[in-house]
Scaffold this motif. Structure first.
Motif, short mmCIF file in Angstrom:
data_model
loop_
_atom_site.label_atom_id
_atom_site.label_comp_id
_atom_site.label_asym_id
_atom_site.label_seq_id
_atom_site.Cartn_x
_atom_site.Cartn_y
_atom_site.Cartn_z
N LEU A 69 22.55 -15.40 6.52
CA LEU A 69 21.13 -15.15 6.30
C LEU A 69 20.42 -14.83 7.61
CD1 LEU A 69 18.62 -15.04 4.49
CD2 LEU A 69 18.38 -17.52 4.82
N TYR A 70 20.68 -15.64 8.64
CA TYR A 70 20.04 -15.39 9.94
C TYR A 70 20.40 -13.99 10.45
CZ TYR A 70 18.91 -15.58 14.88
OH TYR A 70 18.39 -15.28 16.11
N VAL A 71 21.69 -13.68 10.39
CA VAL A 71 22.15 -12.38 10.91
C VAL A 71 21.48 -11.24 10.16
CG1 VAL A 71 24.16 -10.87 11.17
CG2 VAL A 71 24.36 -13.32 11.69
N ARG A 72 21.39 -11.37 8.85
CA ARG A 72 20.79 -10.30 8.04
C ARG A 72 19.29 -10.17 8.32
NH1 ARG A 72 22.15 -6.93 4.14
NH2 ARG A 72 20.69 -6.39 2.47
N LEU A 73 18.60 -11.28 8.39
CA LEU A 73 17.16 -11.24 8.65
C LEU A 73 16.88 -10.68 10.04
CD1 LEU A 73 15.97 -14.67 7.20
CD2 LEU A 73 15.77 -12.42 6.13
N GLU A 74 17.68 -11.08 11.01
CA GLU A 74 17.50 -10.59 12.38
C GLU A 74 17.69 -9.07 12.44
OE1 GLU A 74 16.24 -10.62 15.88
OE2 GLU A 74 16.73 -12.66 15.28
N SER A 75 18.65 -8.56 11.67
CA SER A 75 18.89 -7.12 11.67
C SER A 75 17.79 -6.36 10.93
CB SER A 75 20.25 -6.80 11.03
OG SER A 75 20.26 -7.10 9.65
N MET A 76 17.08 -7.05 10.03
CA MET A 76 15.97 -6.43 9.29
C MET A 76 14.67 -6.46 10.08
SD MET A 76 16.29 -7.99 5.45
CE MET A 76 17.52 -7.47 4.26
N ARG A 77 14.61 -7.32 11.08
CA ARG A 77 13.35 -7.63 11.75
C ARG A 77 12.63 -6.39 12.29
NH1 ARG A 77 12.70 -8.57 17.08
NH2 ARG A 77 14.95 -8.82 17.34
N THR A 78 13.38 -5.45 12.85
CA THR A 78 12.74 -4.29 13.46
C THR A 78 12.04 -3.39 12.44
OG1 THR A 78 14.86 -3.11 13.35
CG2 THR A 78 14.34 -4.24 15.41
N ALA A 79 12.43 -3.52 11.17
CA ALA A 79 11.82 -2.69 10.13
C ALA A 79 10.58 -3.34 9.52
CB ALA A 79 12.83 -2.40 9.03
N VAL A 80 10.29 -4.56 9.92
CA VAL A 80 9.16 -5.30 9.35
C VAL A 80 8.06 -5.42 10.40
CG1 VAL A 80 8.43 -7.45 8.26
CG2 VAL A 80 10.75 -6.60 7.90
N PHE A 81 6.88 -5.04 10.04
CA PHE A 81 5.78 -5.03 11.00
C PHE A 81 4.95 -6.31 10.91
CE2 PHE A 81 6.64 -0.56 9.97
CZ PHE A 81 6.94 -0.09 11.24
N GLU A 82 4.75 -6.95 12.06
CA GLU A 82 3.97 -8.18 12.08
C GLU A 82 2.48 -7.93 11.82
OE1 GLU A 82 4.58 -10.41 15.62
OE2 GLU A 82 6.71 -10.73 15.28
N LYS A 83 2.05 -6.68 11.87
CA LYS A 83 0.63 -6.40 11.70
C LYS A 83 0.12 -6.80 10.32
CE LYS A 83 1.25 -1.57 10.24
NZ LYS A 83 0.96 -0.16 10.57
N ASN A 84 1.02 -6.92 9.35
CA ASN A 84 0.62 -7.33 8.01
C ASN A 84 0.78 -8.82 7.77
OD1 ASN A 84 -0.23 -4.80 7.10
ND2 ASN A 84 1.85 -4.21 6.54
N VAL A 85 1.02 -9.57 8.85
CA VAL A 85 1.09 -11.03 8.77
C VAL A 85 -0.26 -11.58 9.19
CG1 VAL A 85 2.26 -13.10 9.57
CG2 VAL A 85 3.54 -10.95 9.36
N ASP A 86 -0.83 -12.45 8.37
CA ASP A 86 -2.16 -12.97 8.71
C ASP A 86 -2.08 -13.77 10.02
OD1 ASP A 86 -2.17 -16.15 7.70
OD2 ASP A 86 -0.78 -14.84 6.62
N PRO A 87 -3.12 -13.68 10.85
CA PRO A 87 -3.11 -14.30 12.18
C PRO A 87 -2.79 -15.79 12.18
CG PRO A 87 -4.97 -12.80 11.96
CD PRO A 87 -4.35 -12.91 10.60
N GLU A 88 -3.30 -16.52 11.20
CA GLU A 88 -3.07 -17.97 11.16
C GLU A 88 -1.60 -18.29 10.97
OE1 GLU A 88 -4.56 -22.02 8.80
OE2 GLU A 88 -5.29 -20.04 8.19
N THR A 89 -0.96 -17.58 10.02
CA THR A 89 0.47 -17.78 9.78
C THR A 89 1.28 -17.45 11.02
OG1 THR A 89 0.29 -17.33 7.41
CG2 THR A 89 2.46 -17.03 8.41
N MET A 90 0.99 -16.31 11.63
CA MET A 90 1.72 -15.89 12.82
C MET A 90 1.55 -16.88 13.96
SD MET A 90 1.39 -12.38 15.06
CE MET A 90 1.61 -11.35 13.61
N LEU A 91 0.31 -17.31 14.19
CA LEU A 91 0.02 -18.22 15.29
C LEU A 91 0.73 -19.56 15.10
CD1 LEU A 91 -1.53 -18.84 17.89
CD2 LEU A 91 -3.45 -19.61 16.47
#
Length: 225
Positions: free
Chosen positions: A108-130
């Motif tokens: 799971l970690y390996v797969r999520l890490e490889s997907m990470r570059t395709a997912v943009f943090e700009k759509n993550v709400d600031p509170e969750t990200m922080l």
């Protein structure tokens, strides 16, 4: 339909259940093919209730990835406490042993890490990200302090190496992940050289990177003293 959890404890348990279900789905499907409505359906809840817990698919993915980061940092800290890092070879052994454990037991970690570059943090709400980043920074700082206790490496060394390792994992996983139709063509035409072995590639690449880092940074720093 599932009832909306009201107490903080119940909401935390429901959020965990959502992440667990999403983890199963991300392991078997591409990020782009998974919809929030699919996750809600699997959870037996309405789309509206799902969005109470995670405002966007990116926020859900980011939360799941951070959960895996936290597990990995905790495991690295545990291993570093069991066998303290006294020199660079100890650190290299720590990194390589944990990496092979990760590849063998945490797809799971390996797969999520490889997907990470395709997912943009700009759509993550600031509170969750922080909140996630504060917690990750705390865990990472604790890990670095454990590793650097003997002063064999600097904090900058450890941070740079761990960041590079994450990029290597992503690159090797992406190069080894081919569509089924491409794999069929390769096998039918005897083009075995085009197939990549993720475990072997990531092991060799990280090992070479660590050797190069030692020569170009650690040794050079000692020679300049």
């Amino acid at each position: 339909m599932a009832k909306r959890a009201m107490t903080p404890e119940a909401k935390a348990l429901k959020a965990k259940a959502i992440l667990d279900k999403a983890a199963e789905m991300f392991l078997s499907s591409e990020y782009e093919k998974i919809k929030m409505s699919d996750i809600a359906k699997q959870m037996g809840m309405s789309n509206g209730i799902l969005f109470v817990y995670f405002k966007t698919k990116e926020a859900l993915f980011f939360s799941l990835l951070c959960r895996e980061y936290e597990k990995r940092l905790a495991r690295l800290a545990e291993m570093a406490k069991e066998i303290p890092v006294q020199n660079f070879d100890d650190f290299k052994n720590l990194v390589m042993n944990e990496l092979m454990e990760l590849v063998d037991h945490n797809p799971l970690y390996v797969r999520l890490e490889s997907m990470r570059t395709a997912v943009f943090e700009k759509n993550v709400d600031p509170e969750t990200m922080l909140n996630h980043k504060i917690n990750l920074y705390k865990l990472l700082s604790e890990l670095v302090a454990i590793i650097c206790a003997s002063h064999a490496l600097t904090q900058e060394d450890v941070m740079e190496i761990l960041q590079a390792e994450a990029s290597i994992i992503t690159g090797c996983k992406l190069s080894a992940t081919l569509p089924e139709e491409v794999i069929d063509i390769i096998e039918k035409n005897g083009l075995d050289g085009l197939q990549r072995n993720f475990k072997e590639d990531v092991r060799k690449t990280v090992n070479c990177y660590l050797d190069g880092y030692y020569k170009n940074h650690i040794v050079t720093r000692k020679d300049n003293r």
